[in-house]
Design a protein around this motif. Structure first.
Motif, short mmCIF file in Angstrom:
data_model
loop_
_atom_site.label_atom_id
_atom_site.label_comp_id
_atom_site.label_asym_id
_atom_site.label_seq_id
_atom_site.Cartn_x
_atom_site.Cartn_y
_atom_site.Cartn_z
N GLN A 42 -57.26 -2.79 -15.35
CA GLN A 42 -58.19 -3.72 -14.70
C GLN A 42 -57.45 -4.86 -14.01
O GLN A 42 -57.89 -5.37 -12.98
CB GLN A 42 -59.16 -4.27 -15.74
CG GLN A 42 -60.12 -3.22 -16.29
CD GLN A 42 -60.91 -3.71 -17.49
OE1 GLN A 42 -60.60 -4.76 -18.07
NE2 GLN A 42 -61.94 -2.96 -17.87
N GLN A 43 -56.31 -5.26 -14.56
CA GLN A 43 -55.53 -6.34 -13.99
C GLN A 43 -54.67 -5.86 -12.82
O GLN A 43 -54.54 -6.54 -11.82
CB GLN A 43 -54.63 -6.95 -15.07
CG GLN A 43 -55.42 -7.59 -16.20
CD GLN A 43 -54.53 -7.96 -17.37
OE1 GLN A 43 -53.31 -7.82 -17.32
NE2 GLN A 43 -55.13 -8.41 -18.46
N GLU A 55 -55.80 -1.44 -24.55
CA GLU A 55 -54.87 -2.32 -23.84
C GLU A 55 -54.47 -1.72 -22.49
O GLU A 55 -54.30 -2.45 -21.51
CB GLU A 55 -53.64 -2.56 -24.71
CG GLU A 55 -53.92 -3.44 -25.92
CD GLU A 55 -52.78 -3.49 -26.91
OE1 GLU A 55 -52.65 -4.50 -27.62
OE2 GLU A 55 -52.00 -2.51 -26.97
N GLU A 84 -57.23 -2.46 -20.12
CA GLU A 84 -57.14 -3.85 -19.64
C GLU A 84 -56.03 -4.01 -18.62
O GLU A 84 -56.17 -4.73 -17.62
CB GLU A 84 -56.91 -4.78 -20.83
CG GLU A 84 -58.10 -4.83 -21.79
CD GLU A 84 -57.80 -5.58 -23.07
OE1 GLU A 84 -56.64 -6.04 -23.22
OE2 GLU A 84 -58.70 -5.70 -23.93
#
Length: 282
Positions: free
Chosen positions: A263-264, A257, A260
Motif C-alpha cells: 500500500q505504501q 506487513e 502494508e
C-alpha cells in the motif's frame, strides 16, 4: 563424511608450490590466486590466516601483516587431485595491493550473454536457446521465471529490496526469484536463484510449485511462464547473505506487513503471491 585437512596429502609441484584460490566466504567473490609452499600452508592452518609464498620476493608472505588487511580462514578445501586449494575467508580489507576488493577487477574481461530456453505455448521446450537480453520473444515464444516464498518457523516471509541501480523497479521490495537459465528445469532454477540471492540452501526441499501463471506482452516481447514455490523451514536473518548487486536490504515480514508495504510502495508480484498462498488452502 569430511576429513581433516592433511598437509601430507597435498601434492606440491616440482617447485614445492600449490596454487590457492582465495574466495570471500560471504559474497563468494574470488579475491585472488596465490601460491603456498609447505611452510606457508602450515602457518595458514596454525594461525587461521592466509600465508603465501611470494614467487617474486622468494619469501613468506602473511597477508595483512603490513597492510592490516588480514584474511581469516573460515574453511579450506583441496580439490579432487589434492593439487589445488580453495580458501574461504572473511577479510579485514581490500584483497589486492592496489586497494581493490579483488585482484580480479574487470581490467581484462569477456562476458558471454545469459542464455535462456525458448518454450512454446504448451510450456514445452522448443530446443532453441537465445540470449536473454538481446532476443525479442515473439508470439508463441516464452521464457521461464521462478519465485520463492521463503517462510520461517514463525510464519514470516523473507523479502528483499532491489538494488537502486536496477533498470526496472529499482528500490522495490520483492521475494527472491528470477529467470531460469538455459538447461535448467523449474526447481533447479529456484534453488540457484535462492542460493545466489540469499545464500540459503533449499536443494533438499524438492517440491512442486504451489502456483503458476503465464504473461504475454507481445508489444515488449515480454512473454513468460512463472512458477511460485513455497518453502517452510527454520532460518533467521543471520543465515542470509545478500547478493549486493541484486539487493540492498532484507527483512522478515508477515503477509499483513507485506500488504502494508504494498500500500505504501508497490510490492513486486504482490497479487500473484496472494493468489499462490490462497491456492494452497483452497
Amino acid at each position: 563424511m569430511e576429513e581433516a585437512f592433511d598437509i601430507a596429502r597435498i601434492r606440491f609441484d616440482d617447485k614445492g608450490l600449490v596454487p590457492c584460490i582465495v574466495q570471500d566466504y560471504e559474497t563468494k567473490r574470488v579475491l585472488t590466486l596465490a601460491y603456498m609452499n609447505r611452510e606457508s600452508l602450515a602457518i595458514t592452518l596454525e594461525k587461521g590466516l592466509t600465508c603465501f609464498w611470494s614467487r617474486s620476493r622468494k619469501e613468506l608472505w602473511l597477508k595483512g601483516e603490513t597492510s592490516g588487511n588480514y584474511q581469516h580462514i573460515v574453511r579450506m578445501e583441496a580439490d579432487c587431485d589434492c593439487d589445488a586449494i580453495l580458501a574461504l575467508v572473511r577479510k579485514d580489507g581490500p584483497a589486492c595491493h592496489r586497494g581493490t576488493d579483488s585482484c580480479f577487477d574487470a581490467s581484462l574481461v569477456k562476458t558471454w550473454p545469459e542464455m535462456i530456453d525458448v518454450y512454446d505455448a504448451n510450456r514445452k521446450r522448443t530446443g532453441r536457446t537465445v540470449p536473454r537480453k538481446q532476443y525479442f520473444l515473439k508470439k508463441g515464444e516464452y521464457m521461464l521465471y521462478v519465485l520463492a516464498i521463503l517462510e520461517d518457523a514463525a510464519g514470516r516471509i523473507l523479502v528483499t529490496r532491489r538494488a537502486l541501480d536496477k533498470k526496472w523497479a529499482a528500490g522495490s521490495w520483492e521475494i527472491p526469484g528470477g529467470g531460469a537459465d538455459a538447461g535448467e528445469d523449474s526447481f533447479t532454477a529456484v534453488v540457484r536463484e535462492v542460493s545466489e540471492e540469499t545464500g540459503l540452501d533449499i536443494s533438499g526441499m524438492h517440491q512442486a510449485p504451489v502456483y503458476s501463471y503465464v504473461n504475454e506482452d507481445l508489444a515488449r516481447g515480454d512473454n513468460y511462464f512463472v512458477d511460485i514455490y513455497h518453502f517452510r523451514f527454520p532460518f533467521t536473518l543471520k543465515d542470509v547473505t545478500l547478493q549486493k548487486s541484486e539487493a540492498i536490504d532484507v527483512k522478515l515480514a508477515t503477509i499483513q506487513e507485506i500488504t502494508e508495504m504494498n500500500q505504501q510502495h508497490a510490492f513486486l508480484h504482490y497479487q500473484r503471491i496472494c493468489k499462490a498462498l490462497k491456492a494452497e488452502v483452497s
